[in-house]
Design an enzyme around this catalytic site. Sequence first.
Site, short mmCIF file in Angstrom:
data_model
loop_
_atom_site.label_atom_id
_atom_site.label_comp_id
_atom_site.label_asym_id
_atom_site.label_seq_id
_atom_site.Cartn_x
_atom_site.Cartn_y
_atom_site.Cartn_z
N ASP A 131 14.79 16.94 -8.24
CA ASP A 131 13.90 16.91 -9.44
C ASP A 131 13.08 15.93 -9.70
O ASP A 131 13.30 14.78 -9.36
CB ASP A 131 15.16 16.70 -10.61
CG ASP A 131 14.83 17.09 -11.97
OD1 ASP A 131 13.83 17.86 -12.23
OD2 ASP A 131 15.20 16.42 -13.14
N HIS A 138 6.42 12.47 -21.01
CA HIS A 138 7.81 12.19 -20.60
C HIS A 138 8.36 10.80 -20.04
O HIS A 138 9.12 10.03 -20.36
CB HIS A 138 8.57 13.24 -19.78
CG HIS A 138 10.04 12.97 -19.57
ND1 HIS A 138 10.81 13.14 -20.71
CD2 HIS A 138 10.76 12.96 -18.24
CE1 HIS A 138 12.11 13.01 -19.86
NE2 HIS A 138 11.97 12.66 -18.71
N GLU A 204 17.14 18.78 -21.06
CA GLU A 204 15.83 18.40 -20.52
C GLU A 204 15.38 20.07 -20.33
O GLU A 204 15.65 20.70 -19.54
CB GLU A 204 15.70 17.66 -19.39
CG GLU A 204 16.03 16.09 -19.57
CD GLU A 204 16.11 15.39 -18.47
OE1 GLU A 204 15.47 14.03 -18.65
OE2 GLU A 204 16.11 15.66 -17.24
N GLU A 206 12.78 21.94 -18.34
CA GLU A 206 12.20 21.88 -17.32
C GLU A 206 11.70 23.45 -16.77
O GLU A 206 12.41 24.52 -17.08
CB GLU A 206 12.98 21.41 -16.26
CG GLU A 206 13.37 19.86 -16.54
CD GLU A 206 13.69 18.89 -15.35
OE1 GLU A 206 13.44 19.37 -14.23
OE2 GLU A 206 14.58 18.05 -15.76
N ASP A 238 17.90 20.46 -17.14
CA ASP A 238 18.68 19.43 -16.45
C ASP A 238 19.55 18.69 -17.63
O ASP A 238 19.09 17.65 -18.23
CB ASP A 238 17.60 18.52 -15.90
CG ASP A 238 18.18 17.15 -15.18
OD1 ASP A 238 19.08 17.53 -14.58
OD2 ASP A 238 17.13 16.51 -14.85
N ARG A 242 22.64 10.39 -21.59
CA ARG A 242 21.53 9.40 -21.42
C ARG A 242 22.50 8.08 -21.62
O ARG A 242 21.94 7.18 -20.89
CB ARG A 242 21.06 9.56 -22.81
CG ARG A 242 19.97 10.81 -22.94
CD ARG A 242 19.38 10.90 -21.81
NE ARG A 242 18.45 11.95 -21.95
CZ ARG A 242 17.58 12.47 -21.03
NH1 ARG A 242 17.57 11.80 -19.66
NH2 ARG A 242 16.78 13.43 -21.23
N GLN A 245 23.37 7.54 -17.84
CA GLN A 245 22.26 7.56 -16.98
C GLN A 245 21.83 6.09 -17.09
O GLN A 245 21.50 5.41 -16.19
CB GLN A 245 21.39 8.40 -17.50
CG GLN A 245 20.15 8.24 -16.82
CD GLN A 245 19.09 9.29 -17.52
OE1 GLN A 245 19.42 10.24 -18.26
NE2 GLN A 245 17.74 9.26 -17.15
N LYS A 258 23.74 13.21 -14.54
CA LYS A 258 22.91 14.34 -14.52
C LYS A 258 23.70 15.38 -13.37
O LYS A 258 23.40 16.52 -13.33
CB LYS A 258 21.57 13.92 -13.79
CG LYS A 258 20.74 13.08 -14.63
CD LYS A 258 19.26 13.57 -14.52
CE LYS A 258 18.52 12.74 -15.55
NZ LYS A 258 17.85 13.30 -16.30
N THR A 262 23.41 21.77 -14.19
CA THR A 262 21.96 22.05 -14.02
C THR A 262 21.91 23.51 -14.32
O THR A 262 22.76 24.24 -13.45
CB THR A 262 21.08 21.60 -12.98
OG1 THR A 262 21.56 20.49 -12.69
CG2 THR A 262 19.64 21.92 -13.20
N GLU A 369 13.74 11.83 -26.38
CA GLU A 369 12.43 11.58 -26.81
C GLU A 369 12.53 11.99 -28.36
O GLU A 369 11.71 11.10 -29.19
CB GLU A 369 11.21 12.21 -26.06
CG GLU A 369 11.05 11.71 -24.47
CD GLU A 369 10.35 12.78 -23.95
OE1 GLU A 369 9.12 12.60 -23.97
OE2 GLU A 369 10.94 13.60 -23.23
O1 LIG Z 1 12.77 7.16 -17.02
C1 LIG Z 1 13.82 7.23 -16.37
O2 LIG Z 1 14.27 6.26 -16.11
C2 LIG Z 1 14.31 8.52 -16.31
C3 LIG Z 1 14.21 9.66 -16.99
C4 LIG Z 1 14.75 10.93 -16.81
O3 LIG Z 1 15.75 11.38 -17.16
C5 LIG Z 1 14.15 11.61 -15.47
C6 LIG Z 1 14.39 12.79 -15.02
O4 LIG Z 1 15.30 13.68 -14.94
C7 LIG Z 1 13.17 13.50 -14.49
C8 LIG Z 1 12.59 14.23 -15.58
O5 LIG Z 1 13.32 15.23 -16.08
O6 LIG Z 1 11.29 14.03 -15.61
CA LIG Z 2 15.14 16.00 -15.21
MG LIG Z 3 21.12 18.02 -14.17
#
Ligand SMILES: O=C(O)/C=C/C(=O)CC(=O)CC(=O)O
Ligand SMILES: [Ca+2]
Ligand SMILES: [Mg+2]
Length: 421
Positions: A131, A138, A204, A206, A238, A242, A245, A258, A262, A369
């Site tokens: 990914d 973003h 997410e 994508e 995806d 959070r 993460q 994650k 997916t 976001e």
């Molecule tokens: O900025 C970060 O720490 C990560 C953010 C994400 O969730 C990144 C990711 O999965 C990639 C994306 O979807 O753009």
């Molecule tokens: Ca992603």
């Molecule tokens: Mg995923």
Amino acid sequence: MAVLQSFVSVHPDSHFPIQNLPYGVFKPQSASPPRPGVAIGDFVLDLSEISSAGLFDGPLLKNSDCFLQPNLNKFVSLGRPAWKEARATLQKLLSATEPTLRDNVVLRQKSLLPVSTVELLLPVVVGDYTDFFTSLHHTKNCGLIFRGPQTPVLDNWYRLPVAYHGRASSVVISGTDIVRPRGQAHPIGSSTPYFGPSLKLDFELEMATIVGPGNELGKPVDINNAEDHIFGLVVMNDWSARDIQAWEYIPLGPFLGKSFGTTISPWIVTLEALEPFACEAPKQDPPPLPYLTEKVSRIYDISLEAHIKPAGHEDSGVVSRTNLKHLYWTLTQQLAHHTINGCNLRPGDLLGTGTVSGPEPESRACLLELTWNGQNAVPVNGLNKKFLEDGDEVILTGYCKGNGYTIGFGTCSGKIVPAAP
Ligand SMILES: O=C(O)/C=C/C(=O)CC(=O)CC(=O)O
Ligand SMILES: [Ca+2]
Ligand SMILES: [Mg+2]
């Protein structure tokens, strides 16, 4: 010029006119073996039947068993000349003026099935899933939320397409329920971590590349040949926890926040079908290194939407509207960069673009976001939503509006079910 028509009637708003012909894999009945198909209107054309009837009669496909396989990996490995031959054969066979299939009642009944009666499966065996992180909007927003205002976008981001290795085993087809993950999190102000069901479950929005022919280990793909390795695109979710993460990802990046699921859309839309919607990619400053510099730098104008159907509701409400053309790094740059160290890609590999957020607040493509990490709520059908609740369904879609037709991706959906006890 008159728009090409099929003898299969296709509603003008359908995602699957004869100009599209996306590839998937399905089972006519739950006990039948999986086989490849293409979508046409509300029907799926069984390519194993078309192949067995000897109708793939071009030089590259006439003796091939690629449509007698339970997945599309063999077909996608054959490369663009074979893909173009298959498309020409299928467009002719399905056109309104061609009698071969139109007037053969027996073959038509065997090979054209209402899509509502079949079971759609993953179109390819995904050996590896990566990914990327290629939307500047973003990246900036995540940087501000997770790391603060000092340097929301780090210098390396402008020099290379940042990515992480995802988990292929939990890639699932649209319609599969997603079990809320459990894990560790560390809420701000707390001294010890918490363990339990994620409290900040997100989607997410994508897209993802489905890799065609791979490359040999040790032999990078030249940026100007990278398109030859891209079979087509799907819409991808995806799913992201959070809270898990934010606690686990330093210093090695996303892991259990994650890897629990997916989702991809069932139909792979080919680059041939998307060609009328190619557009110039955004200018890159600083200019990329030579191995990432393309003679022609293109992306596709694909409208993308995220909808949420809250638990217990009949209808869904839209929460994000964005477009693939907002990405900074192109699909071909992502693919070439992936191989520059000699890493081999294989047919059926899945390369997510990263969350496709655009510049406007309504084009933010995840709840992190949209709600600024749960500080604000987004309205959905009269509810104020922060993160996903059990029973919520997320429905992603993508489409390109052509002259008199739509090239679409169908939907990529999944419902959240409660965490394991
Ligand atoms: O900025 C970060 O720490 C990560 C953010 C994400 O969730 C990144 C990711 O999965 C990639 C994306 O979807 O753009
Ligand atoms: Ca992603
Ligand atoms: Mg995923």
